[in-house]
Design a protein around this motif. Structure first.
Motif, PDB file in Angstrom:
ATOM      1  N   ARG A  44       0.824  -1.219   0.000  1.00  0.00           N
ATOM      2  CA  ARG A  44       0.000   0.000   0.000  1.00  0.00           C
ATOM      3  C   ARG A  44       0.854   1.263   0.000  1.00  0.00           C
ATOM      4  O   ARG A  44       0.442   2.294   0.542  1.00  0.00           O
ATOM      5  N   ALA A  45       2.007   1.190  -0.647  1.00  0.00           N
ATOM      6  CA  ALA A  45       2.932   2.326  -0.642  1.00  0.00           C
ATOM      7  C   ALA A  45       2.343   3.595  -1.248  1.00  0.00           C
ATOM      8  O   ALA A  45       2.487   4.675  -0.659  1.00  0.00           O
ATOM      9  N   PRO A  46       1.690   3.540  -2.413  1.00  0.00           N
ATOM     10  CA  PRO A  46       1.136   4.783  -2.970  1.00  0.00           C
ATOM     11  C   PRO A  46       0.085   5.424  -2.066  1.00  0.00           C
ATOM     12  O   PRO A  46       0.037   6.650  -1.910  1.00  0.00           O
ATOM     13  N   ALA A  51      -1.313   9.801   1.756  1.00  0.00           N
ATOM     14  CA  ALA A  51      -1.796  10.203   3.082  1.00  0.00           C
ATOM     15  C   ALA A  51      -0.744  11.012   3.831  1.00  0.00           C
ATOM     16  O   ALA A  51      -1.060  12.004   4.496  1.00  0.00           O
ATOM     17  N   LEU A  52       0.516  10.612   3.719  1.00  0.00           N
ATOM     18  CA  LEU A  52       1.598  11.359   4.362  1.00  0.00           C
ATOM     19  C   LEU A  52       1.701  12.763   3.782  1.00  0.00           C
ATOM     20  O   LEU A  52       1.791  13.755   4.524  1.00  0.00           O
ATOM     21  N   PHE A  87      12.089  -2.633  -1.618  1.00  0.00           N
ATOM     22  CA  PHE A  87      12.807  -1.378  -1.854  1.00  0.00           C
ATOM     23  C   PHE A  87      12.073  -0.482  -2.853  1.00  0.00           C
ATOM     24  O   PHE A  87      12.081   0.743  -2.712  1.00  0.00           O
ATOM     25  N   GLU A  88      11.434  -1.082  -3.835  1.00  0.00           N
ATOM     26  CA  GLU A  88      10.632  -0.282  -4.766  1.00  0.00           C
ATOM     27  C   GLU A  88       9.492   0.409  -4.023  1.00  0.00           C
ATOM     28  O   GLU A  88       9.220   1.594  -4.248  1.00  0.00           O
ATOM     29  N   ALA A  89       8.822  -0.329  -3.144  1.00  0.00           N
ATOM     30  CA  ALA A  89       7.727   0.247  -2.366  1.00  0.00           C
ATOM     31  C   ALA A  89       8.234   1.326  -1.416  1.00  0.00           C
ATOM     32  O   ALA A  89       7.587   2.362  -1.228  1.00  0.00           O
ATOM     33  N   ALA A  90       9.381   1.079  -0.791  1.00  0.00           N
ATOM     34  CA  ALA A  90       9.961   2.071   0.118  1.00  0.00           C
ATOM     35  C   ALA A  90      10.234   3.371  -0.611  1.00  0.00           C
ATOM     36  O   ALA A  90       9.955   4.466  -0.086  1.00  0.00           O
ATOM     37  N   ALA A  91      10.776   3.276  -1.813  1.00  0.00           N
ATOM     38  CA  ALA A  91      11.069   4.486  -2.588  1.00  0.00           C
ATOM     39  C   ALA A  91       9.788   5.246  -2.892  1.00  0.00           C
ATOM     40  O   ALA A  91       9.756   6.481  -2.828  1.00  0.00           O
TER      41      ALA A  91
END
Length: 273
Positions: A44-46, A51-52, A87-91
């Protein structure tokens, strides 16, 4: 002396955050927080990033499994995501340091297990660097059960990880493991990126041999500065700490009031910016 920035581990408010990310983050911003530590962000990275951004917050650190082939869930164990996906999600989420939050206690009981954990984290650090990211490790109390030639499994692990690997020291769980927490905080030195600011009543290490399994419902955690953990002394023992991450494994009352109380303690003691 550069003081750390206050943050909060979103797992403390897992139910509230998952139900309404925006409202939860807005409440944290109202308390005065500007940083949080993400959890369960890979799928749920995007959504988390939006939200951030909407709340004016950032997540410089986040928890995700890097060192285990399977992840325990209430519905059963599932394969962990590939490090590349993490790592892709973290970015996407804006996370700079991905921290592994938990490794099976049995793997900390042998030299081979400890060395494998360190080797995996070193490999993860190499891959993370290609994404412009860092990796780290967050302890509980199982890392301090076994000793090899007078050195704890945790100390052996720290001695074997690459210098660029970061450490996040959970002050509460280190104390539960009967560690001299200020001395340990000082010993870790410049790689100590963050501490988990968590207080509560003393208890026996639930991962020690013969101990009953940990029942999270039995945890007695309190507002920072009102329990048995030498939080202020530990934080003052190391000038390298960049983030003071408030966390409750079990919030004693309303979680937002609990976070606000710990946030107030950090400021009253002059422990954060």
């Amino acid at each position: 002396m550069t003081l750390p920035l206050p943050s909060v581990q979103l797992y403390s408010l897992a139910k509230e955050f998952s139900a309404d990310m925006g409202q939860s983050l807005d409440k944290l911003a109202e308390i005065g927080l500007r940083h949080v530590e993400a959890f369960d962000f890979v799928e749920r990275a995007p959504e988390i990033r939006k939200a951030l951004d909407d709340s004016g917050l950032s997540a410089p650190t986040g928890h995700a499994p890097l060192l285990s082939d399977e992840l325990w869930t209430p519905g059963g164990s599932i394969p962990t995501p590939e490090p590349e996906r993490v790592f892709e999600a973290a970015a996407v989420a804006g996370i700079q340091t991905v921290i592994d939050p938990f490794v099976d206690p049995a793997r900390w009981l042998t030299i081979e297990g400890v060395d494998d954990i360190a080797d995996r984290l070193n490999t993860a650090a190499e891959l993370a660097a290609s994404y412009g990211l860092n990796v780290g490790y967050h302890n509980h109390a199982q890392e301090f059960v076994a000793f090899f030639d007078g050195v704890s499994a945790y100390e052996r692990f720290v001695s074997r990880i690459d210098e660029r690997v970061k450490i996040e020291l959970d002050l509460y769980w280190a104390a539960v493991a009967d560690q001299d927490v200020p001395a340990l905080t000082k010993q870790i030195g410049s790689r100590l990126l963050a501490v988990h600011v968590k207080d509560g009543a003393s208890m026996a290490n639930p991962w020690a041999p013969g101990s009953p399994a940990l029942d999270p419902a039995s945890l007695v955690q309190k507002h920072a500065g009102t329990g048995d953990i030498p939080l202020a002394e530990a934080m003052r023992a190391n000038n390298a700490i960049e983030y003071a991450v408030i966390e409750y494994d079990k919030a004693p009352t309303d979680v937002f009031d609990d976070i606000a109380a710990s946030f107030a303690f950090l400021h009253a003691e002059g422990l954060v910016k």
